[in-house]
Design an enzyme around this catalytic site. Structure first.
Site, PDB file in Angstrom:
ATOM      1  N   HIS A   1       8.204   6.236  10.116  1.00  0.00           N
ATOM      2  CA  HIS A   1       7.372   6.107   8.915  1.00  0.00           C
ATOM      3  C   HIS A   1       6.588   7.421   8.785  1.00  0.00           C
ATOM      4  CE1 HIS A   1       5.236   4.493   5.683  1.00  0.00           C
ATOM      5  NE2 HIS A   1       4.627   3.456   6.233  1.00  0.00           N
TER       6      HIS A   1
ATOM      7  N   LYS B   1      23.402  -7.443  -5.078  1.00  0.00           N
ATOM      8  CA  LYS B   1      24.795  -7.703  -5.518  1.00  0.00           C
ATOM      9  C   LYS B   1      25.778  -7.102  -4.537  1.00  0.00           C
ATOM     10  CE  LYS B   1      23.208  -7.298 -10.270  1.00  0.00           C
ATOM     11  NZ  LYS B   1      22.995  -6.274 -11.284  1.00  0.00           N
TER      12      LYS B   1
ATOM     13  N   ARG C   1       0.808  -1.229   0.000  1.00  0.00           N
ATOM     14  CA  ARG C   1       0.000   0.000   0.000  1.00  0.00           C
ATOM     15  C   ARG C   1       0.838   1.274   0.000  1.00  0.00           C
ATOM     16  NH1 ARG C   1      -3.776  -1.731   2.539  1.00  0.00           N
ATOM     17  NH2 ARG C   1      -2.811  -3.766   2.463  1.00  0.00           N
ATOM     18  N   THR C   2       1.952   1.288   0.713  1.00  0.00           N
ATOM     19  CA  THR C   2       2.744   2.523   0.734  1.00  0.00           C
ATOM     20  C   THR C   2       3.284   2.799  -0.667  1.00  0.00           C
ATOM     21  OG1 THR C   2       3.349   2.081   3.020  1.00  0.00           O
ATOM     22  CG2 THR C   2       4.652   3.717   1.869  1.00  0.00           C
TER      23      THR C   2
ATOM     24  N   ARG D   1      11.942   2.825   1.049  1.00  0.00           N
ATOM     25  CA  ARG D   1      11.666   1.975   2.219  1.00  0.00           C
ATOM     26  C   ARG D   1      12.838   1.009   2.354  1.00  0.00           C
ATOM     27  NH1 ARG D   1       6.354  -1.082   4.151  1.00  0.00           N
ATOM     28  NH2 ARG D   1       5.964   1.071   4.697  1.00  0.00           N
TER      29      ARG D   1
END
Lengths: 137, 305
Positions: free
Chosen positions: B129, B80, B51-52, B101
């Site tokens: 957040h 990597k 959702r974010t 995020r």
């Protein structure tokens, strides 16, 4: 027990008992080219027991580290056998690569070459927090 | 360069201004439909989120902009071994603004130190957040008509729940706020947050009893016990059903109560509550898009300066 007094150098006094070796290691004093005397568990009227470090050369030290490890210590600068300056150490507002973040979720655990930076958030309590994850030192 | 890493990066006046812009976008979406034409948002999601990420993407599309990015660390060069700093330096060559995020706390701050474009923290581990907080503030404002003089219950995982930490930070700047912290012992609010609340002399109580706390609440903020925050599956299973909101638990709640949840929900709110007029969590999700639109506009505007 007596230790010879120094002619030119630095005496860090009123270190909490047991902390002198930690300061010695943090400042890499083993790499100094001069004599360093560490006295531990010395009787003190003020503290009960204390540690002292005597450095037989007038050198600049990382005061931030000393301030963090022994905020109540006093520093005497000795020249020609006389104490010419007495310093009280102030807590540094920021410490870089002195304390290492122990939070396993902190970005410092994976990011290459990222310095570990802690900010002084409470001067009274001497409390530092990681600038990235805000964990206590 | 202006970034949003922590809710404290915004002053209460700026938050008020963004809430006003978000409300204006809701009323007149057409006036904003071309504001970001020719601009690109990069969504760097090192940790999966639906959702974010979708909310950011929808926000940028509705402003007329474009979106690039990845939704999983496995699809990025971090798999990597590339550092966050290097990834961000490269992506800032291609995008005008970045929403990130990351599963490590503080990663967006590292990104902000290296980036030539604005960074938005879209969640860093259990830490912060801020865009969810802006969403919560917009929702509370729309539901209650104010952000002060409220009793706010925070329930569930208060230890790892970053949305809770950010919301407390944000609400601590408004007067007359009382926090009721409802959690099992193992998921109490971390000590650094409690220290902060004590230092600021904030009004708060801790309790294990949701029903006893219910009658005084103006807002009930439910959270999910998040599996991904636990090192031990056993501990997660023991705590996941600590608080489940069912209609009978609302018996003594105010008729004006607003129930919020950052979503996704697992089982902590019974679906039978969805039709209760006090349930605000789906409109909260919609508000998230509008406040992110306001945020993107603000940071892009400031980047021009």
């Amino acid at each position: 027990m007596t230790i010879d007094s120094i002619r030119n150098g630095v005496v860090i006094d009123h270190i909490p008992a047991g902390k002198a070796l930690e300061i010695y290691h943090h400042l890499h004093m083993e790499k100094l080219g001069c004599s360093v005397a560490i006295l531990t568990n010395v009787y003190s009227e003020k503290l009960g027991r204390k540690d002292i470090i005597k450095i037989d050369e007038d050198i600049e030290l990382n005061w931030d580290v000393i301030g963090y490890l022994a905020p109540a210590c006093t520093v005497n600068i000795i020249r020609e056998g006389q104490s010419v300056e007495k310093r009280r150490i102030k807590l540094a507002t920021q410490l870089t690569n002195v304390i290492f973040c122990r939070n396993p979720r902190c970005i410092t655990t994976i990011e290459q070459e990222l310095p570990h930076v802690f900010k002084l958030v409470d001067e009274k309590k001497g409390l530092y927090r990681c600038i990235y994850c805000e964990s206590k030192a | 360069m202006r970034h949003l890493i922590d809710i404290f990066d915004l002053s209460p006046a700026e938050i008020d201004e963004m809430i006003a812009v978000a409300c204006d976008i809701m009323d007149k979406p057409q006036e904003y439909a071309h504001k970001c034409e020719g601009k690109k948002l990069a969504t760097l999601f090192f940790e999966p989120s639906t959702r974010t990420r979708l909310s950011f993407e929808a926000a940028m599309y509705e402003l007329g902009g474009h979106v690039i990015g990845f939704s999983d660390a496995g699809n990025s060069s971090s798999s990597k071994g590339e550092s966050v700093s290097d990834t961000v330096k490269v992506v800032s060559c291609y995008a005008d603004i970045i929403a990130m995020r990351h599963f490590k706390e503080g990663a967006p701050m590292v990104a902000a130190m290296k980036s030539d474009v604005p960074i938005i923290n879209a969640g860093d581990g259990g830490h912060n957040h801020p865009t969810q907080t802006l969403t919560d503030l917009l929702t509370i404002h729309r539901e209650k008509g104010r952000l002060d003089n409220l009793t706010i219950g925070l329930c569930g995982d208060l230890k790892f729940g970053r949305t809770v930490h950010s919301l407390i930070d944000a609400m601590s700047r408004y007067s007359g706020i009382k926090f009721v912290l409802i959690s099992p012992e193992e998921l109490r609010l971390p000590s650094y947050m409690r220290d902060m609340m004590a230092e600021k002399d904030l009004d708060y109580v801790e309790t294990r009893d949701l029903e006893a706390a219910m009658p005084e609440l103006d807002v009930l903020y439910m959270t999910r016990v998040q599996r991904e925050r636990f090192f031990s599956e056993e501990e997660y299973l023991r705590l996941k059903n600590s608080y489940i909101l069912t209609p009978d638990k609302l018996t003594n709640a105010k008729q004006t109560l607003s129930i919020l949840h950052p979503l996704p929900r697992v089982n902590e709110i019974a679906t039978s509550i969805d039709s209760d007029p006090r349930a605000c969590y789906f409109s909260q999700a919609l508000n998230g898009k509008f406040i992110r639109m306001a945020l993107i506009l603000k940071l892009l505007e400031e980047a021009k300066k």
